[in-house]
Design an enzyme around this catalytic site. Structure first.
Site, PDB file in Angstrom:
ATOM      1  N   LYS A  20       0.774  -1.154  -0.084  1.00  0.00           N
ATOM      2  CA  LYS A  20      -0.156   0.021  -0.036  1.00  0.00           C
ATOM      3  C   LYS A  20       0.912   1.343  -0.121  1.00  0.00           C
ATOM      4  O   LYS A  20       0.520   2.154  -0.759  1.00  0.00           O
ATOM      5  CB  LYS A  20      -0.971  -0.007   1.289  1.00  0.00           C
ATOM      6  CG  LYS A  20      -1.968  -1.153   1.137  1.00  0.00           C
ATOM      7  CD  LYS A  20      -2.874  -0.992   2.243  1.00  0.00           C
ATOM      8  CE  LYS A  20      -3.883  -2.278   2.231  1.00  0.00           C
ATOM      9  NZ  LYS A  20      -4.857  -2.274   3.563  1.00  0.00           N
ATOM     10  N   LYS A  52      -5.964 -10.903  -7.372  1.00  0.00           N
ATOM     11  CA  LYS A  52      -7.130 -11.075  -6.198  1.00  0.00           C
ATOM     12  C   LYS A  52      -8.232 -10.246  -6.597  1.00  0.00           C
ATOM     13  O   LYS A  52      -8.377  -8.984  -7.089  1.00  0.00           O
ATOM     14  CB  LYS A  52      -6.730 -10.829  -4.786  1.00  0.00           C
ATOM     15  CG  LYS A  52      -7.712 -11.331  -3.740  1.00  0.00           C
ATOM     16  CD  LYS A  52      -7.368 -10.953  -2.489  1.00  0.00           C
ATOM     17  CE  LYS A  52      -8.267 -11.222  -1.327  1.00  0.00           C
ATOM     18  NZ  LYS A  52      -7.736 -11.014  -0.051  1.00  0.00           N
ATOM     19  N   LYS A  77     -12.923  -4.830  -5.337  1.00  0.00           N
ATOM     20  CA  LYS A  77     -13.867  -3.860  -5.923  1.00  0.00           C
ATOM     21  C   LYS A  77     -12.752  -2.295  -6.087  1.00  0.00           C
ATOM     22  O   LYS A  77     -13.222  -1.544  -6.639  1.00  0.00           O
ATOM     23  CB  LYS A  77     -14.917  -3.453  -4.973  1.00  0.00           C
ATOM     24  CG  LYS A  77     -15.927  -4.492  -5.081  1.00  0.00           C
ATOM     25  CD  LYS A  77     -16.757  -4.624  -6.323  1.00  0.00           C
ATOM     26  CE  LYS A  77     -17.882  -3.228  -6.380  1.00  0.00           C
ATOM     27  NZ  LYS A  77     -18.671  -3.567  -7.795  1.00  0.00           N
TER      28      LYS A  77
END
Length: 335
Positions: free
Chosen positions: A115, A203, A206
């Protein structure tokens, strides 16, 4: 509810949008196994705010996740369901564990590295919470003396960190006894990681800006069918489980989890058939599962029962969590 059965804890963030992978990899398993364990499942809204959230959207998404838990089959008479921030012991134990966890342990966490890498040189956009939320996750688990944590394989590292933290607290402050239960990850043999439909090497999520990559739990049935029918496959016409053929493997895995049938049975079903046949069967199985859940969600979100169930769940969770918090705080000289 407390029984003599092994205890489990897990949760889902109310951000990014619930998708089929959340259901197949986690919530369906919780429902199927809820009579095997003494279960605590929460909506981890404190984890959601490690990145910026719009307050009204966060409230709505929190209720949607809670409604989905119940609509999917979690029974509040057998399972404790609540919102994380409604039980203050999560944040309190999180701070205590922050003070016994070496920073080097957190610096090795791969999800933070991934991230942070997306932000590049703009470190000002990365919150301290994003760095140390694995400690809050450890507090979540340890508060309920969980023996097992049902998670996807991508969360195994977080459970291993939780084990390390529990063992460190026991060693430093236990006085020869264990004051925290050391949990184990509970990872399914099938469906632990559902991949995306457009790019099955990644993976399902959304948050990926890729049309057709994920099936949202609340997506329109027509959109769901179209996404599955357009799913990436390959040029090999044989329909078989094969991790080296991620598109076909993923579709078969989705179908296997929903149908409960064996790999051999599914490969036999599609012997001599084409990808169109496979996609139609997968789409039907997904819609037969999600559409009734969507209807039950709408009813729960429109009525008064959901908030009452969450209040009752928080009351029950608070009793267990506060006992653990007091045990740790006493051992560390804070009581």
């Amino acid at each position: 509810m407390t029984t003599n059965r092994p205890k489990t804890f897990s949760g889902v963030k109310p951000s990014g949008g619930l998708h089929l992978g959340n259901y197949l990899g986690a919530i369906k398993r919780w429902v199927d196994d809820q009579d095997r364990y003494d279960n605590v499942f929460c909506i981890v809204d404190l984890h959601a705010i490690t990145v910026p959230q719009e307050s009204a959207a966060l409230r709505q998404q929190t209720r949607e996740v809670a409604a989905f838990y119940l609509a999917a089959g979690l029974d509040p008479s057998r399972t404790t369901v609540f919102v994380q921030s409604h039980v203050s012991a999560h944040a309190e134990l999180g701070w205590i564990l922050n003070c016994v966890t070496p920073m080097g342990w957190l610096e090795r966490m791969t999800q933070f590295k991934d991230k942070a890498a997306k932000e590049g040189d703009n470190r000002e956009r990365i919150s301290a919470g994003l760095f140390d939320y694995p400690i809050l996750m450890a507090a979540d688990i340890l508060l309920y003396d969980a023996n097992f944590v049902p998670v996807g394989d991508d969360q195994k590292q977080h459970v291993e960190l939780t084990r390390d933290i529990a063992e460190r607290v026991n060693r430093l402050h236990g006085g020869g006894r264990d004051i925290l239960v050391v949990p184990q990850p509970l990872i399914a043999d099938t469906g632990a990681r559902i991949m995306g439909l457009a790019d099955p090497t990644r993976k399902m999520s959304k948050s990926e800006d890729m049309p057709g990559q994920a099936i949202g739990i609340f997506d329109d049935p027509g959109d769901i069918r179209r996404a599955i029918m357009r799913a990436t496959t390959d040029s090999d016409r044989t329909i078989a489980f094969d991790p080296n053929r991620p598109g076909v493997n993923n579709l078969l895995t989705i179908y296997q989890v929903l149908s409960g049938r064996s790999r051999d049975a599914l490969e036999g079903q599609f012997a001599g058939k084409g990808y169109g046949d496979l996609k139609k069967e997968v789409a039907t199985a997904v819609l037969d599962t999600l559409v009734p859940i969507q209807e039950r969600c709408k009813a729960l979100l429109a009525g008064p029962d959901l908030d009452e169930i969450l209040r009752d769940g928080a009351d029950r969770a608070r009793q267990v969590a506060n006992r653990t918090l007091d045990r740790v705080a006493t051992a560390m000289g804070l009581r």
